[in-house]
Motif scaffolding. Structure first.
Motif, PDB file in Angstrom:
ATOM      1  N   UNK A   1      36.879  38.656  50.624  1.00  0.00           N
ATOM      2  CA  UNK A   1      36.498  37.821  50.136  1.00  0.00           C
ATOM      3  C   UNK A   1      37.836  37.095  49.263  1.00  0.00           C
ATOM      4  N   UNK A   2      38.701  38.515  49.177  1.00  0.00           N
ATOM      5  CA  UNK A   2      39.611  38.114  48.197  1.00  0.00           C
ATOM      6  C   UNK A   2      40.509  37.460  48.981  1.00  0.00           C
ATOM      7  N   UNK A   3      41.238  37.098  50.110  1.00  0.00           N
ATOM      8  CA  UNK A   3      41.763  36.966  51.555  1.00  0.00           C
ATOM      9  C   UNK A   3      41.236  35.224  51.372  1.00  0.00           C
ATOM     10  N   UNK A   4      39.926  34.549  51.438  1.00  0.00           N
ATOM     11  CA  UNK A   4      39.882  33.530  51.210  1.00  0.00           C
ATOM     12  C   UNK A   4      39.889  33.480  50.423  1.00  0.00           C
TER      13      UNK A   4
ATOM     14  N   UNK B   1      50.593  56.156  35.961  1.00  0.00           N
ATOM     15  CA  UNK B   1      50.193  54.778  35.734  1.00  0.00           C
ATOM     16  C   UNK B   1      50.943  53.295  36.781  1.00  0.00           C
ATOM     17  N   UNK B   2      52.162  53.618  36.341  1.00  0.00           N
ATOM     18  CA  UNK B   2      52.880  52.519  37.494  1.00  0.00           C
ATOM     19  C   UNK B   2      52.149  53.180  38.774  1.00  0.00           C
ATOM     20  N   UNK B   3      52.853  54.046  39.178  1.00  0.00           N
ATOM     21  CA  UNK B   3      51.918  54.427  40.465  1.00  0.00           C
ATOM     22  C   UNK B   3      50.709  54.101  41.201  1.00  0.00           C
ATOM     23  N   UNK B   4      49.938  54.249  40.435  1.00  0.00           N
ATOM     24  CA  UNK B   4      48.492  53.390  40.784  1.00  0.00           C
ATOM     25  C   UNK B   4      48.545  51.992  40.925  1.00  0.00           C
ATOM     26  N   UNK B   5      49.385  51.450  39.675  1.00  0.00           N
ATOM     27  CA  UNK B   5      48.601  50.281  39.574  1.00  0.00           C
ATOM     28  C   UNK B   5      49.600  48.891  40.250  1.00  0.00           C
ATOM     29  N   UNK B   6      50.578  49.877  40.184  1.00  0.00           N
ATOM     30  CA  UNK B   6      51.390  49.453  41.648  1.00  0.00           C
ATOM     31  C   UNK B   6      50.904  49.526  43.442  1.00  0.00           C
ATOM     32  N   UNK B   7      49.980  49.759  43.816  1.00  0.00           N
ATOM     33  CA  UNK B   7      48.924  49.873  44.914  1.00  0.00           C
ATOM     34  C   UNK B   7      47.539  48.998  44.783  1.00  0.00           C
ATOM     35  N   UNK B   8      47.106  48.306  42.885  1.00  0.00           N
ATOM     36  CA  UNK B   8      46.272  47.343  43.705  1.00  0.00           C
ATOM     37  C   UNK B   8      46.266  46.255  44.089  1.00  0.00           C
ATOM     38  N   UNK B   9      47.366  45.813  44.162  1.00  0.00           N
ATOM     39  CA  UNK B   9      47.377  44.884  45.423  1.00  0.00           C
ATOM     40  C   UNK B   9      47.133  44.642  46.322  1.00  0.00           C
ATOM     41  N   UNK B  10      47.360  45.775  46.916  1.00  0.00           N
ATOM     42  CA  UNK B  10      47.675  45.598  48.116  1.00  0.00           C
ATOM     43  C   UNK B  10      45.512  46.676  48.612  1.00  0.00           C
ATOM     44  N   UNK B  11      45.094  47.054  47.884  1.00  0.00           N
ATOM     45  CA  UNK B  11      44.060  46.994  47.725  1.00  0.00           C
ATOM     46  C   UNK B  11      42.825  46.091  48.020  1.00  0.00           C
ATOM     47  N   UNK B  12      43.343  45.100  47.651  1.00  0.00           N
ATOM     48  CA  UNK B  12      42.701  43.524  47.386  1.00  0.00           C
ATOM     49  C   UNK B  12      42.742  43.090  49.070  1.00  0.00           C
ATOM     50  N   UNK B  13      43.780  43.538  50.017  1.00  0.00           N
ATOM     51  CA  UNK B  13      44.009  42.862  51.808  1.00  0.00           C
ATOM     52  C   UNK B  13      43.011  43.850  52.415  1.00  0.00           C
TER      53      UNK B  13
ATOM     54  N   UNK C   1      51.905  48.634  52.534  1.00  0.00           N
ATOM     55  CA  UNK C   1      52.216  47.733  50.915  1.00  0.00           C
ATOM     56  C   UNK C   1      53.545  46.467  51.785  1.00  0.00           C
ATOM     57  N   UNK C   2      53.890  47.056  51.977  1.00  0.00           N
ATOM     58  CA  UNK C   2      54.861  45.285  52.666  1.00  0.00           C
ATOM     59  C   UNK C   2      54.200  44.406  53.650  1.00  0.00           C
ATOM     60  N   UNK C   3      52.718  45.543  54.438  1.00  0.00           N
ATOM     61  CA  UNK C   3      52.178  44.667  54.992  1.00  0.00           C
ATOM     62  C   UNK C   3      51.298  43.360  54.380  1.00  0.00           C
ATOM     63  N   UNK C   4      50.823  44.336  53.475  1.00  0.00           N
ATOM     64  CA  UNK C   4      49.604  43.536  52.384  1.00  0.00           C
ATOM     65  C   UNK C   4      50.119  42.267  51.891  1.00  0.00           C
ATOM     66  N   UNK C   5      51.971  42.304  51.219  1.00  0.00           N
ATOM     67  CA  UNK C   5      52.547  41.318  50.319  1.00  0.00           C
ATOM     68  C   UNK C   5      52.967  39.469  51.729  1.00  0.00           C
ATOM     69  N   UNK C   6      53.280  40.172  52.130  1.00  0.00           N
ATOM     70  CA  UNK C   6      53.195  39.441  53.588  1.00  0.00           C
ATOM     71  C   UNK C   6      52.187  38.662  53.789  1.00  0.00           C
ATOM     72  N   UNK C   7      50.993  39.717  54.183  1.00  0.00           N
ATOM     73  CA  UNK C   7      50.350  39.007  54.430  1.00  0.00           C
ATOM     74  C   UNK C   7      48.950  38.098  54.147  1.00  0.00           C
ATOM     75  N   UNK C   8      49.431  38.226  52.382  1.00  0.00           N
ATOM     76  CA  UNK C   8      49.063  37.800  52.028  1.00  0.00           C
ATOM     77  C   UNK C   8      49.658  35.956  51.163  1.00  0.00           C
ATOM     78  N   UNK C   9      50.951  36.078  51.766  1.00  0.00           N
ATOM     79  CA  UNK C   9      52.028  35.612  51.898  1.00  0.00           C
ATOM     80  C   UNK C   9      51.599  34.389  52.716  1.00  0.00           C
TER      81      UNK C   9
END
Length: 152
Positions: A40-43, A92-104, A128-136
Protein backbone atom coordinates in the motif's frame (compact mmCIF):
# COMPACT_ATOMS: atom_id res chain seq x y z
CA UNK A 1 -2.43 20.14 -3.71
CA UNK A 2 -0.43 22.63 -1.64
CA UNK A 3 3.31 22.11 -1.45
CA UNK A 4 3.23 22.09 2.36
CA UNK A 5 0.74 19.20 2.31
CA UNK A 6 2.92 17.34 -0.18
CA UNK A 7 5.94 17.74 2.12
CA UNK A 8 3.93 16.48 5.09
CA UNK A 9 2.81 13.45 3.08
CA UNK A 10 6.46 12.47 2.58
CA UNK A 11 6.49 11.29 6.20
CA UNK A 12 3.88 8.57 5.48
CA UNK A 13 6.45 5.78 4.81
CA UNK A 14 8.18 6.57 8.10
CA UNK A 15 4.86 6.46 9.98
CA UNK A 16 3.80 3.24 8.22
CA UNK A 17 7.16 1.71 9.16
CA UNK A 18 6.53 2.69 12.77
CA UNK A 19 3.09 1.09 12.62
CA UNK A 20 4.52 -2.09 11.12
CA UNK A 21 7.26 -2.21 13.74
CA UNK A 22 4.79 -1.96 16.61
CA UNK A 23 2.14 -4.24 15.14
CA UNK A 24 4.53 -7.03 14.13
CA UNK A 25 4.23 -8.59 17.59
CA UNK A 26 0.45 -9.01 17.33
CA UNK A 27 -0.13 -12.51 15.90
CA UNK A 28 -2.52 -12.07 12.95
CA UNK A 29 -2.43 -8.29 12.58
CA UNK A 30 1.37 -8.20 12.58
CA UNK A 31 1.87 -10.56 9.67
CA UNK A 32 -0.93 -8.90 7.70
CA UNK A 33 0.51 -5.43 8.28
CA UNK A 34 4.02 -6.64 7.41
CA UNK A 35 2.71 -8.02 4.12
CA UNK A 36 0.05 -5.52 3.03
CA UNK A 37 1.17 -2.12 4.31
CA UNK A 38 4.45 -2.02 2.32
CA UNK A 39 2.52 -2.72 -0.89
CA UNK A 40 0.00 0.00 0.00
CA UNK A 41 2.87 2.37 0.77
CA UNK A 42 4.45 1.64 -2.61
CA UNK A 43 1.17 2.43 -4.37
CA UNK A 44 0.81 5.61 -2.31
CA UNK A 45 4.40 6.63 -3.16
CA UNK A 46 3.64 6.30 -6.86
CA UNK A 47 0.51 8.44 -6.35
CA UNK A 48 2.54 11.04 -4.43
CA UNK A 49 5.01 11.17 -7.31
CA UNK A 50 2.09 12.02 -9.62
CA UNK A 51 0.99 14.78 -7.25
CA UNK A 52 4.51 16.21 -7.06
CA UNK A 53 4.57 16.32 -10.88
CA UNK A 54 1.58 18.66 -10.73
CA UNK A 55 3.16 20.87 -8.05
CA UNK A 56 5.60 22.73 -10.27
CA UNK A 57 8.78 21.40 -8.67
CA UNK A 58 11.28 19.90 -11.09
CA UNK A 59 11.99 16.17 -11.02
CA UNK A 60 15.26 16.33 -9.07
CA UNK A 61 13.93 18.64 -6.37
CA UNK A 62 10.79 16.51 -6.08
CA UNK A 63 12.74 13.26 -5.69
CA UNK A 64 15.06 14.78 -3.09
CA UNK A 65 12.27 16.44 -1.11
CA UNK A 66 10.05 13.35 -1.17
CA UNK A 67 12.83 10.95 -0.24
CA UNK A 68 14.58 13.20 2.28
CA UNK A 69 13.16 11.12 5.14
CA UNK A 70 14.57 7.96 3.59
CA UNK A 71 17.95 9.53 2.86
CA UNK A 72 18.16 10.92 6.40
CA UNK A 73 17.14 7.52 7.79
CA UNK A 74 19.88 5.86 5.77
CA UNK A 75 22.50 8.34 7.00
CA UNK A 76 21.41 7.85 10.62
CA UNK A 77 21.48 4.08 10.13
CA UNK A 78 25.04 4.19 8.79
CA UNK A 79 26.09 6.50 11.61
CA UNK A 80 24.56 4.30 14.32
CA UNK A 81 25.47 0.85 13.01
CA UNK A 82 28.80 1.45 11.29
CA UNK A 83 30.41 4.17 13.39
CA UNK A 84 29.22 3.14 16.85
CA UNK A 85 29.72 -0.01 18.84
CA UNK A 86 26.79 -1.75 20.49
CA UNK A 87 27.76 -0.03 23.75
CA UNK A 88 27.71 3.51 22.35
CA UNK A 89 24.77 3.13 19.95
CA UNK A 90 21.70 5.28 20.62
CA UNK A 91 18.90 2.70 20.56
CA UNK A 92 16.19 5.26 19.81
CA UNK A 93 18.03 6.59 16.76
CA UNK A 94 18.95 3.06 15.69
CA UNK A 95 15.28 2.02 15.78
CA UNK A 96 13.99 5.21 14.13
CA UNK A 97 16.48 4.85 11.29
CA UNK A 98 14.86 1.58 10.24
CA UNK A 99 11.23 2.74 10.05
CA UNK A 100 11.46 4.07 6.48
CA UNK A 101 12.80 0.79 5.15
CA UNK A 102 10.16 -1.16 7.09
CA UNK A 103 7.52 0.41 4.84
CA UNK A 104 9.15 -1.02 1.69
CA UNK A 105 8.23 -4.52 0.45
CA UNK A 106 11.80 -5.78 0.84
CA UNK A 107 10.46 -9.29 1.42
CA UNK A 108 9.75 -9.42 -2.32
CA UNK A 109 13.35 -8.60 -3.20
CA UNK A 110 15.32 -10.53 -0.57
CA UNK A 111 17.25 -12.44 -3.20
CA UNK A 112 18.67 -9.15 -4.54
CA UNK A 113 19.61 -7.92 -1.08
CA UNK A 114 21.40 -11.11 -0.04
CA UNK A 115 23.47 -11.01 -3.25
CA UNK A 116 25.53 -8.20 -1.70
CA UNK A 117 26.88 -10.32 1.14
CA UNK A 118 26.12 -12.83 3.80
CA UNK A 119 27.12 -10.88 6.92
CA UNK A 120 24.26 -9.48 8.99
CA UNK A 121 25.48 -5.88 8.91
CA UNK A 122 26.07 -6.05 5.15
CA UNK A 123 22.60 -7.46 4.51
CA UNK A 124 20.98 -4.87 6.77
CA UNK A 125 22.85 -2.00 5.12
CA UNK A 126 21.97 -3.39 1.67
CA UNK A 127 18.33 -3.49 2.73
CA UNK A 128 18.43 0.14 3.88
CA UNK A 129 20.06 1.28 0.64
CA UNK A 130 17.70 -0.82 -1.45
CA UNK A 131 14.68 0.68 0.34
CA UNK A 132 15.75 4.24 -0.45
CA UNK A 133 16.62 3.46 -4.06
CA UNK A 134 13.39 1.50 -4.54
CA UNK A 135 11.28 4.34 -3.18
CA UNK A 136 13.14 6.84 -5.35
CA UNK A 137 12.43 4.73 -8.44
CA UNK A 138 8.76 4.27 -7.56
CA UNK A 139 8.42 8.00 -6.91
CA UNK A 140 10.22 8.87 -10.16
CA UNK A 141 7.89 6.54 -12.09
CA UNK A 142 4.90 8.26 -10.49
CA UNK A 143 6.37 11.66 -11.29
CA UNK A 144 6.97 10.66 -14.89
CA UNK A 145 3.44 9.23 -15.15
CA UNK A 146 2.00 12.47 -13.75
CA UNK A 147 3.96 14.61 -16.22
CA UNK A 148 3.18 12.30 -19.13
CA UNK A 149 -0.55 12.20 -18.38
CA UNK A 150 -0.66 15.99 -17.95
CA UNK A 151 0.63 16.45 -21.51
CA UNK A 152 -2.01 14.19 -23.04
Amino acid sequence: MKRSVLVLLTFIPFLIGCLINFSIMVPVIGSASFTLLPIATTIFWFYLGKKFAQSGWNVFASILIANATGILSLLIYIWQFWFHTADTRNLVLAALSQYFSASVPTYLFGWIITAFGSQTYTIMLSMQIFAVVFMMLVFACGYWWGKHRARN
